[in-house]
Design a protein around this motif. Structure first.
Motif, PDB file in Angstrom:
ATOM      1  N   LEU A   2       0.824  -1.196   0.000  1.00 37.30           N
ATOM      2  CA  LEU A   2       0.000   0.000   0.000  1.00 37.30           C
ATOM      3  C   LEU A   2       0.867   1.258   0.000  1.00 37.30           C
ATOM      4  O   LEU A   2       1.852   1.330   0.728  1.00 37.30           O
ATOM      5  CB  LEU A   2      -0.872  -0.032   1.252  1.00 37.30           C
ATOM      6  CG  LEU A   2      -1.809   1.128   1.524  1.00 37.30           C
ATOM      7  CD1 LEU A   2      -2.846   1.234   0.417  1.00 37.30           C
ATOM      8  CD2 LEU A   2      -2.491   0.921   2.858  1.00 37.30           C
ATOM      9  N   SER A   3       0.521   2.262  -0.816  1.00 38.41           N
ATOM     10  CA  SER A   3       1.261   3.528  -0.857  1.00 38.41           C
ATOM     11  C   SER A   3       0.360   4.669  -0.409  1.00 38.41           C
ATOM     12  O   SER A   3      -0.765   4.796  -0.882  1.00 38.41           O
ATOM     13  CB  SER A   3       1.757   3.821  -2.274  1.00 38.41           C
ATOM     14  OG  SER A   3       2.689   2.857  -2.675  1.00 38.41           O
ATOM     15  N   LEU A   4       0.877   5.495   0.501  1.00 38.05           N
ATOM     16  CA  LEU A   4       0.133   6.661   1.006  1.00 38.05           C
ATOM     17  C   LEU A   4       1.068   7.849   1.157  1.00 38.05           C
ATOM     18  O   LEU A   4       2.270   7.681   1.371  1.00 38.05           O
ATOM     19  CB  LEU A   4      -0.478   6.361   2.373  1.00 38.05           C
ATOM     20  CG  LEU A   4      -1.667   5.436   2.449  1.00 38.05           C
ATOM     21  CD1 LEU A   4      -2.020   5.168   3.899  1.00 38.05           C
ATOM     22  CD2 LEU A   4      -2.857   6.018   1.731  1.00 38.05           C
ATOM     23  N   ASP A   5       0.495   9.035   1.100  1.00 36.63           N
ATOM     24  CA  ASP A   5       1.250  10.250   1.414  1.00 36.63           C
ATOM     25  C   ASP A   5       1.503  10.280   2.919  1.00 36.63           C
ATOM     26  O   ASP A   5       0.600  10.018   3.712  1.00 36.63           O
ATOM     27  CB  ASP A   5       0.459  11.513   1.049  1.00 36.63           C
ATOM     28  CG  ASP A   5       0.449  11.801  -0.430  1.00 36.63           C
ATOM     29  OD1 ASP A   5       1.402  11.411  -1.116  1.00 36.63           O
ATOM     30  OD2 ASP A   5      -0.519  12.428  -0.895  1.00 36.63           O
ATOM     31  N   LEU A 128       7.227   6.531  10.766  1.00 36.24           N
ATOM     32  CA  LEU A 128       7.925   5.821   9.689  1.00 36.24           C
ATOM     33  C   LEU A 128       8.099   4.347  10.054  1.00 36.24           C
ATOM     34  O   LEU A 128       7.864   3.460   9.221  1.00 36.24           O
ATOM     35  CB  LEU A 128       9.283   6.461   9.412  1.00 36.24           C
ATOM     36  CG  LEU A 128       9.253   7.824   8.721  1.00 36.24           C
ATOM     37  CD1 LEU A 128      10.640   8.455   8.733  1.00 36.24           C
ATOM     38  CD2 LEU A 128       8.722   7.707   7.315  1.00 36.24           C
ATOM     39  N   ALA A 129       8.497   4.081  11.282  1.00 39.32           N
ATOM     40  CA  ALA A 129       8.665   2.700  11.735  1.00 39.32           C
ATOM     41  C   ALA A 129       7.322   1.967  11.737  1.00 39.32           C
ATOM     42  O   ALA A 129       7.230   0.810  11.313  1.00 39.32           O
ATOM     43  CB  ALA A 129       9.299   2.669  13.120  1.00 39.32           C
ATOM     44  N   TRP A 130       6.268   2.635  12.194  1.00 41.44           N
ATOM     45  CA  TRP A 130       4.939   2.043  12.218  1.00 41.44           C
ATOM     46  C   TRP A 130       4.476   1.706  10.797  1.00 41.44           C
ATOM     47  O   TRP A 130       3.932   0.622  10.558  1.00 41.44           O
ATOM     48  CB  TRP A 130       3.945   2.999  12.904  1.00 41.44           C
ATOM     49  CG  TRP A 130       2.550   2.473  12.924  1.00 41.44           C
ATOM     50  CD1 TRP A 130       2.016   1.596  13.826  1.00 41.44           C
ATOM     51  CD2 TRP A 130       1.512   2.772  11.984  1.00 41.44           C
ATOM     52  NE1 TRP A 130       0.705   1.336  13.497  1.00 41.44           N
ATOM     53  CE2 TRP A 130       0.372   2.047  12.383  1.00 41.44           C
ATOM     54  CE3 TRP A 130       1.429   3.579  10.859  1.00 41.44           C
ATOM     55  CZ2 TRP A 130      -0.835   2.113  11.686  1.00 41.44           C
ATOM     56  CZ3 TRP A 130       0.234   3.645  10.167  1.00 41.44           C
ATOM     57  CH2 TRP A 130      -0.883   2.922  10.563  1.00 41.44           C
ATOM     58  N   CYS A 131       4.713   2.617   9.856  1.00 37.79           N
ATOM     59  CA  CYS A 131       4.332   2.371   8.460  1.00 37.79           C
ATOM     60  C   CYS A 131       5.091   1.165   7.905  1.00 37.79           C
ATOM     61  O   CYS A 131       4.498   0.321   7.218  1.00 37.79           O
ATOM     62  CB  CYS A 131       4.599   3.607   7.604  1.00 37.79           C
ATOM     63  SG  CYS A 131       3.415   4.943   7.886  1.00 37.79           S
ATOM     64  N   GLU A 132       6.357   1.079   8.204  1.00 39.01           N
ATOM     65  CA  GLU A 132       7.155  -0.048   7.725  1.00 39.01           C
ATOM     66  C   GLU A 132       6.626  -1.364   8.299  1.00 39.01           C
ATOM     67  O   GLU A 132       6.462  -2.345   7.569  1.00 39.01           O
ATOM     68  CB  GLU A 132       8.615   0.152   8.107  1.00 39.01           C
ATOM     69  CG  GLU A 132       9.551  -0.830   7.449  1.00 39.01           C
ATOM     70  CD  GLU A 132      11.008  -0.497   7.709  1.00 39.01           C
ATOM     71  OE1 GLU A 132      11.733  -1.421   8.133  1.00 39.01           O
ATOM     72  OE2 GLU A 132      11.406   0.662   7.503  1.00 39.01           O
TER      73      GLU A 132
END
Length: 143
Positions: A2-5, A128-132
């Motif tokens: 998934l890609s998000l801003d 950033l860590a959560w998104c990863e």
């Protein structure tokens, strides 16, 4: 993946963190990237899927306290910038209105802007860590 801003994730995080835990919530749909917002105190007038909290198709955006960005971050900042005031600041957090008094003290010390920059960087790093961890690719923030 998934890609998000990043700004969308940041806005959702700030919304969730603007209240106490479970007061405001945001959920990212893993399939579409749509972010659904809910609140127990605000009338958002947004239709949301009924299975937000139970389906594996959604990931809940964390509250700042879940990412250790509340009191512990403030104490880390004090430990790095005003270590002699650590015990005093720790005592502030045992009472209501702690953040107001904490920020008043920082204003008096001329460190409020430094705190805001520290808090923003720590929040960005944690997000950033959560998104990863949640396999969300960010399109406008360097990783």
């Amino acid at each position: 993946m998934l890609s998000l801003d990043f700004s969308e994730i940041r806005n959702a995080f700030e919304f969730v963190s603007s209240g106490s835990r479970d007061e405001n919530n945001a959920y990212v749909c893993k399939k579409t990237g749509v972010i659904y917002w809910t609140s127990t105190t605000l009338d958002l007038e947004e239709e949301v899927p009924k299975d937000l909290e139970t389906s594996l198709d959604y990931v809940e955006v964390p509250h700042k306290n879940e990412l250790k960005l509340g009191q512990s971050l403030a104490l880390t900042f004090i430990d790095q910038t005003l270590p002699d005031e650590y015990n005093f600041v720790a005592s502030l957090f045992r009472k209501r209105g702690a953040y107001r008094r904490f920020k008043d003290m920082l204003q008096y010390q001329g460190l409020l802007e430094k705190w805001y920059a520290f808090e923003e960087q720590a929040s960005d790093d944690a997000l950033l860590a959560w998104c990863e961890e949640n396999e969300i690719k960010l399109i406008d923030k360097e990783q």
